[in-house]
Design an enzyme around this catalytic site. Structure first.
Site, mmCIF file in Angstrom:
data_model
loop_
_atom_site.group_PDB
_atom_site.id
_atom_site.type_symbol
_atom_site.label_atom_id
_atom_site.label_comp_id
_atom_site.label_asym_id
_atom_site.label_seq_id
_atom_site.Cartn_x
_atom_site.Cartn_y
_atom_site.Cartn_z
ATOM 1 N N VAL A 296 37.206 -3.577 -11.272
ATOM 2 C CA VAL A 296 38.540 -3.312 -11.828
ATOM 3 C C VAL A 296 38.525 -3.799 -13.273
ATOM 4 C CG1 VAL A 296 41.007 -3.843 -11.643
ATOM 5 C CG2 VAL A 296 39.634 -3.553 -9.562
ATOM 6 N N ARG B 91 44.613 -8.098 -10.299
ATOM 7 C CA ARG B 91 45.652 -8.791 -9.508
ATOM 8 C C ARG B 91 46.943 -7.989 -9.429
ATOM 9 N NH1 ARG B 91 41.198 -10.401 -9.647
ATOM 10 N NH2 ARG B 91 40.524 -12.537 -9.977
ATOM 11 N N VAL C 280 44.577 -3.204 -7.215
ATOM 12 C CA VAL C 280 43.640 -2.088 -7.394
ATOM 13 C C VAL C 280 42.465 -2.192 -6.402
ATOM 14 C CG1 VAL C 280 42.086 -0.925 -9.012
ATOM 15 C CG2 VAL C 280 44.305 -1.794 -9.804
ATOM 16 N N TYR D 42 36.476 -11.275 -0.501
ATOM 17 C CA TYR D 42 36.427 -10.229 0.532
ATOM 18 C C TYR D 42 36.899 -10.604 1.926
ATOM 19 C CZ TYR D 42 34.133 -7.284 -2.854
ATOM 20 O OH TYR D 42 33.875 -6.515 -3.955
ATOM 21 N N PHE E 96 22.600 -4.198 -2.985
ATOM 22 C CA PHE E 96 22.822 -2.782 -3.313
ATOM 23 C C PHE E 96 24.125 -2.608 -4.066
ATOM 24 C CE2 PHE E 96 23.586 -3.853 1.153
ATOM 25 C CZ PHE E 96 24.970 -3.764 1.211
#
Ligand SMILES: CC(C)(COP(=O)(O)OP(=O)(O)OC[C@H]1O[C@@H](n2cnc3c(N)ncnc32)[C@H](O)[C@@H]1OP(=O)(O)O)[C@@H](O)C(=O)NCCC(=O)NCCS
Length: 403
Positions: A84, A90, A93, A123, A403
């Site tokens: 983002v 914040r 998005v 996460y 990845f």
């Protein structure tokens, strides 16, 4: 909650350059004509968020296979390039990108998703569980002796060119990754990305060196070090992939015995056997870090994908506000290693959130430890320990590549 000025959609070919620029700025990198991660991007799974006409956020899913306990290869959504633009953070998005990806997988895709986290605090709120696999950063001096029982064969190991090494490495990797929990398959472009070797990929180290054994290979770079007493270079091992235990011993010996080198570093599995191969295990320094973060997209599709180590019969109460279709009680039954999962009204034996289940899924984090961390609640004594044993495998899960 996403801002109402925001919209989200997949991108087309003409937008790749802007997509790349957003990612580069977000990661504090310099936009580059040849941003290597774009080589593996699947446009139909690459989403961008727009504020009006301006692209301000990116995320992609790579369609991959992961090896799960029981050595089954199952489809997994490998989440990548989440970014983002500074100045737009914040306001929801990333949340919008996460929600869109997970809804897509729920409706028509993989039952599990994985990612690498740039920062540890991002996460879990999206249901990804930490330490689904872990990494050990090993550093060790060269020339260490092996324990007397460790036999090195007289197989010749050949350092070869990248061109000669690649076809062999692809074949070995594709066989080995099917036997290692947490390893993902590589498509052709993955090799260009993972073993990218432009000057800008090297971080001041040498180009990659490739050494082949008939049953495995090692790839490393050299960091040139030394003083008036002579060279003491560092070998940075990128990967050491072997089909046999003998090849692993032989290739480790090969790098440990490299003349002019003083030390070796290697991001490897937490339970890399080298600690038990050398005569003085304390000389191998081991620092732990999280590897994969794993998200159970659908409890009832995901849990039966793997094999379990023992039989259990428990009612799991899953809390999942981000993917509410998972919330509620599920009867989880394992017989002869195979699991069935069904909705139930029976009282819960154990309550946990989606992230805790994701942490445990590959046999990485232990549910018993998550219980002590107040992330898993036991209502019926004995169920957490029984589930913990059922989820564990013979080795620590490991994913050798970002990845
Ligand atoms: C990480 C990143 C993608 C988050 O994007 P964002 O749009 O700001 O995230 P959101 O607004 O959707 O945040 C959702 C929630 O997560 C929290 N959060 C987001 N990023 C966070 C971070 N880095 N650390 C701690 N909390 C974070 C927010 O505070 C918010 O909390 P709330 O729901 O309690 O209000 C963005 O900061 C970024 O691009 N960082 C640099 C690149 C990067 O690290 N990408 C991730 C690659 S793995």
């Amino acid at each position: 909650m996403a801002d109402s000025a925001l919209s989200i959609r997949t991108i087309d070919e003409s937008e790749i350059r802007t997509f790349q620029d957003v990612m580069a700025w977000a990661f504090l990198a310099t936009p580059d004509e040849d941003f290597k991660w774009l080589k593996v991007l699947e446009l139909e799974r690459a989403h961008a968020v727009f504020d009006g006409d301006e692209m301000i956020g990116t995320a992609g899913v790579l369609s991959r296979e992961i090896t799960v306990p029981g050595n089954h290869q199952v489809p997994v959504g490998a989440v990548t390039v989440v970014s983002v633009m500074p100045g737009h953070r914040r306001r929801g998005v990333a949340s919008l990108l996460m929600k869109t990806q997970l809804h897509g997988m729920h409706e028509n895709g993989e039952a599990i998703a994985i990612l690498w986290a740039s920062e540890g605090a991002i996460y879990r709120r999206f249901g990804y569980g930490e330490y689904a696999s872990s990494l050990a950063m090993l550093t060790m001096p060269t020339r260490m002796a092996f324990h007397p029982g460790v036999r090195v064969s007289d197989t010749r190991i050949r350092q070869v060119s990248r061109e000669e090494a690649l076809p062999f490495m692809r074949e070995v990797h594709d066989r080995v990754r099917r036997t290692r929990v947490g390893w993902v398959n590589r498509v052709d472009a993955t090799w260009d990305v993972q073993l990218a070797d432009r000057e800008s990929d090297r971080g001041g180290l040498s180009s990659y060196r490739y050494a082949l054994h008939p049953e495995g290979y090692v790839v490393f770079r050299v960091k040139y070090e030394g003083d008036s007493s002579g060279p003491r270079h560092e070998l940075h091992v990128r990967e050491l992939v072997c089909e046999t235990e003998q090849a692993y011993v032989d290739l480790y010996r090969y790098v440990l015995d490299m003349d002019l080198a003083g030390a070796i570093s290697f991001y490897t599995a937490w339970d890399d056997p080298i600690l038990h191969m050398v005569d003085n295990p304390r000389k191998v320094r081991r620092e732990a870090t999280d590897g994969l973060w794993l998200r159970i997209v659908d409890v009832d599709r995901a849990l039966p994908l793997r094999q379990y180590s023992s039989d259990v019969d428990s009612v799991l109460e899953v809390e999942d506000s981000f993917c509410p279709w998972n919330s509620g009680r599920w009867r989880f039954t394992v017989k002869n290693g195979e699991a069935t999962v069904a909705r139930t009204e029976d009282p819960a034996d154990v309550t946990l959130d989606a992230a805790a289940l994701g942490s445990a899924f590959l046999g990485g984090a232990r549910l018993s430890v998550l219980k002590r961390a107040h992330r898993v609640v036991e209502h019926t004594p004995g169920h957490v320990d029984a589930l913990t044993i059922a989820f564990l495998g013979a080795y620590y899960p490991h994913c050798p590549e970002v990845f």
